[in-house]
Design a protein around this motif. Structure first.
Motif, mmCIF file in Angstrom:
data_model
loop_
_atom_site.group_PDB
_atom_site.id
_atom_site.type_symbol
_atom_site.label_atom_id
_atom_site.label_comp_id
_atom_site.label_asym_id
_atom_site.label_seq_id
_atom_site.Cartn_x
_atom_site.Cartn_y
_atom_site.Cartn_z
ATOM 1 N N ASP A 383 58.240 39.040 51.689
ATOM 2 C CA ASP A 383 58.640 37.632 51.749
ATOM 3 C C ASP A 383 60.152 37.504 51.626
ATOM 4 N N GLU A 384 60.834 37.366 52.771
ATOM 5 C CA GLU A 384 62.282 37.086 52.825
ATOM 6 C C GLU A 384 63.092 38.033 51.942
ATOM 7 N N GLY A 385 62.950 39.311 52.165
ATOM 8 C CA GLY A 385 63.740 40.294 51.436
ATOM 9 C C GLY A 385 63.163 40.674 50.084
ATOM 10 N N TYR A 386 62.006 40.179 49.748
ATOM 11 C CA TYR A 386 61.352 40.531 48.487
ATOM 12 C C TYR A 386 59.996 41.185 48.778
ATOM 13 N N LEU A 387 59.686 42.246 48.040
ATOM 14 C CA LEU A 387 58.366 42.873 48.090
ATOM 15 C C LEU A 387 57.559 42.316 46.927
ATOM 16 N N CYS A 388 56.430 41.658 47.249
ATOM 17 C CA CYS A 388 55.629 40.987 46.234
ATOM 18 C C CYS A 388 54.320 41.735 46.024
ATOM 19 N N LEU A 389 54.020 42.060 44.777
ATOM 20 C CA LEU A 389 52.767 42.716 44.394
ATOM 21 C C LEU A 389 51.959 41.739 43.556
ATOM 22 N N SER A 390 50.660 41.626 43.885
ATOM 23 C CA SER A 390 49.756 40.772 43.127
ATOM 24 C C SER A 390 48.487 41.552 42.810
ATOM 25 N N VAL A 391 48.097 41.560 41.533
ATOM 26 C CA VAL A 391 46.836 42.185 41.103
ATOM 27 C C VAL A 391 46.017 41.089 40.430
ATOM 28 N N THR A 392 44.887 40.719 41.051
ATOM 29 C CA THR A 392 44.079 39.584 40.582
ATOM 30 C C THR A 392 42.642 40.037 40.350
ATOM 31 N N ASP A 393 42.033 39.542 39.269
ATOM 32 C CA ASP A 393 40.615 39.837 38.998
ATOM 33 C C ASP A 393 39.917 38.565 38.569
ATOM 34 N N SER A 427 46.599 33.812 33.104
ATOM 35 C CA SER A 427 45.226 34.167 32.765
ATOM 36 C C SER A 427 44.498 32.973 32.170
ATOM 37 N N ASN A 428 43.213 32.854 32.479
ATOM 38 C CA ASN A 428 42.319 31.879 31.848
ATOM 39 C C ASN A 428 40.969 32.542 31.641
ATOM 40 N N ASP A 429 39.944 31.758 31.306
ATOM 41 C CA ASP A 429 38.641 32.356 30.985
ATOM 42 C C ASP A 429 37.880 32.804 32.214
ATOM 43 N N LYS A 430 38.437 32.593 33.437
ATOM 44 C CA LYS A 430 37.733 32.981 34.656
ATOM 45 C C LYS A 430 38.500 33.966 35.528
ATOM 46 N N SER A 431 39.776 34.147 35.284
ATOM 47 C CA SER A 431 40.558 35.043 36.140
ATOM 48 C C SER A 431 41.882 35.397 35.469
ATOM 49 N N THR A 432 42.466 36.488 35.964
ATOM 50 C CA THR A 432 43.785 36.930 35.536
ATOM 51 C C THR A 432 44.576 37.336 36.771
ATOM 52 N N SER A 433 45.837 36.936 36.812
ATOM 53 C CA SER A 433 46.687 37.255 37.964
ATOM 54 C C SER A 433 48.016 37.800 37.478
ATOM 55 N N LEU A 434 48.378 39.000 37.954
ATOM 56 C CA LEU A 434 49.660 39.626 37.645
ATOM 57 C C LEU A 434 50.492 39.611 38.923
ATOM 58 N N ASN A 435 51.675 38.944 38.896
ATOM 59 C CA ASN A 435 52.514 38.784 40.089
ATOM 60 C C ASN A 435 53.898 39.357 39.840
ATOM 61 N N ILE A 436 54.355 40.168 40.781
ATOM 62 C CA ILE A 436 55.653 40.842 40.660
ATOM 63 C C ILE A 436 56.396 40.672 41.987
ATOM 64 N N SER A 437 57.701 40.368 41.915
ATOM 65 C CA SER A 437 58.537 40.323 43.126
ATOM 66 C C SER A 437 59.746 41.236 42.909
ATOM 67 N N ILE A 438 59.989 42.122 43.879
ATOM 68 C CA ILE A 438 61.063 43.122 43.789
ATOM 69 C C ILE A 438 62.029 42.878 44.947
ATOM 70 N N PRO A 439 63.342 42.692 44.687
ATOM 71 C CA PRO A 439 64.304 42.557 45.791
ATOM 72 C C PRO A 439 64.508 43.874 46.511
#
Length: 442
Positions: A383-393, A427-439
């Motif tokens: 995304d526009e010069g950024y590498l985005c990692l998302s780990v969701t459960d 995070s909530n009682d139904k899901s967790t999302s870890l989001n990282i953006s690296i230039p």
């Protein structure tokens, strides 16, 4: 009058004297067209009306006359403002002369003469007498004689004034020359003495400064040499300390994120043998035994500092695919990998790929350990010069504000900070999302 109106009327008066009436009217209209002029600046307003009427007479335009002159004269009479009233009467006399009303022309001219005499202004008196000579033919010789008398008296007064001024100027020049001569002599003496004293002072200062500069140069050279030796020793010591701390930190992170996570996962999978020993379970556990061999190999890589080489190739996608496949085989959570096709893994620095791989390992371990999730998604987006990692459960989640006793999330944050990126976890009682953006470098 206001400053602007004075300027406009002054220019208009000059153009009227030059008989350039169109230009004069232009500046007169600048005063009259302003709707606030009459209330804010009455003298300027009525002066403009009088000047406009004068221009109209000189251009043989009689409309609005003589009412304009009467309006101006009425203003002067009601406001004790005599400035310009005499010339208003002269212009009114000109108007009556144009329309061949001799009696009113003479009366207006006489009134202007009386006003001018009250002003005690010889130039205004001459102008009024000149008008009377034109309109009162019967008494023209009387007014002409008076005109000559006033004019002669003005010339005599002017000549006396010039003579007096010339005498004062001559005497002033003599005094000025004597004063300048005395000042010049004084300056010559002062400058000569000052230069002599200054030369002596400069010689003494230069001699003293040379000795001081020589001593100072020796001290500076010695101080610079001492500072260079000290900085060299300090720099070497700091470099050793930094390298030692970085190596300790690197080994600790690698052991925790790589070896410990995989050992924990293997222990978790082998723990099933404590209550279930059928052939299918034993067969799955054999994969975990093989995993121990892989862990042994990874420990060997860490010992020989081969982590970067592991990620310094174009098979990073394969590594991620194998990691997801392994998680699907040994856990009850279904993992899915999504990678943006425009990501160029080949040109990406090995340290970035290594850190991303370790972050995914740590996140997967946390999901397997605590989330009780049915599904997990690992996705990469450019995304526009950024590498985005998302780990969701879709697991039960946890309180992100509560401090954790482990160092898994701390290691993830540390890795993200080292890459200059941003880290957000929700995070909530139904899901967790870890989001990282690296230039990414350009």
């Amino acid at each position: 009058m206001t400053r602007h109106n004075i300027s406009y009327l002054g220019i208009a008066n000059c153009y009227t004297f030059l008989k350039e009436y169109n230009k004069a009217e232009y500046y007169i209209n600048k005063v009259l067209e302003n709707p606030k002029t009459k209330s804010v600046d009455p003298p300027g307003f009525y002066s403009a009306i009088a000047m406009q009427a004068c221009v109209n007479i000189n251009q043989d335009r009689m409309y609005g006359l003589p009412q304009a002159f009467y309006e101006v004269d009425n203003y002067y009479a009601n406001n004790d403002d005599l400035g310009g009233q005499n010339f208003n009467q002269v212009n009114l006399s000109l108007y009556y002369l144009k329309v061949k009303d001799t009696i009113n022309a003479i009366n207006a001219a006489k009134k202007s003469l009386i006003l001018s005499k009250s002003y005690k202004n010889p130039l205004d008196i001459l102008a009024c007498l000149n008008q009377l000579v034109k309109v009162d033919r019967k008494n023209a010789s009387i007014y002409a004689e008076e005109y000559i008398r006033v004019n002669d008296s003005m010339q005599i007064a002017e000549r006396n004034f010039r003579d007096k001024f010339a005498r004062i100027e001559f005497e002033t020049d003599e005094i000025t020359q004597q004063k300048n001569s005395a000042i010049k002599q004084k300056w010559i003496i002062s400058i000569t003495s000052g230069i002599f004293i200054l030369v002596i002072i400069l010689i003494l200062i230069i001699t003293k400064q040379r000795f001081k500069q020589k001593e100072l140069r020796i001290l500076q050279e010695q101080q610079i040499a001492n500072e260079e030796i000290y900085n060299l020793m300090l720099s070497q010591k700091n470099a050793e300390d930094i390298a030692r701390q970085q190596e300790k930190q690197r080994i600790a992170i690698e052991l925790h994120d790589g070896v410990m996570n995989r050992l924990a996962s293997t222990r978790f999978n082998l723990n099933i043998l404590s209550y279930k020993k059928d052939e299918e379970t034993i067969s799955k556990c054999l994969d975990s035994v093989n995993e121990l061999c892989d862990i042994e190999q990874e420990i060997r890589h860490i010992a020989h500092d081969l982590n970067l080489e592991t990620f310094n190739n174009d098979s990073f996608t394969s590594l991620l695919t194998d990691l997801v496949a392994t998680q699907n085989n040994i856990t009850n959570t279904t993992y899915r990998l999504e990678i943006d096709e425009y990501i160029n893994w080949i040109d990406m620095h090995p340290s970035i790929k290594m850190n991303l791989y370790r972050i995914i390992q740590e996140a997967s371990h946390n999901i397997n350990k605590s989330a009780q999730a049915d599904n997990a998604v690992i996705s990469f987006i450019l995304d526009e010069g950024y590498l985005c990692l998302s780990v969701t459960d879709d697991g039960k989640g946890f309180d992100v504000k509560k401090k954790s006793g482990g160092i898994g999330l701390k290691n993830i944050k540390l890795r993200v900070n080292n890459m200059g990126g941003k880290f957000v976890i929700q995070s909530n009682d139904k899901s967790t999302s870890l989001n990282i953006s690296i230039p990414l470098p350009n």
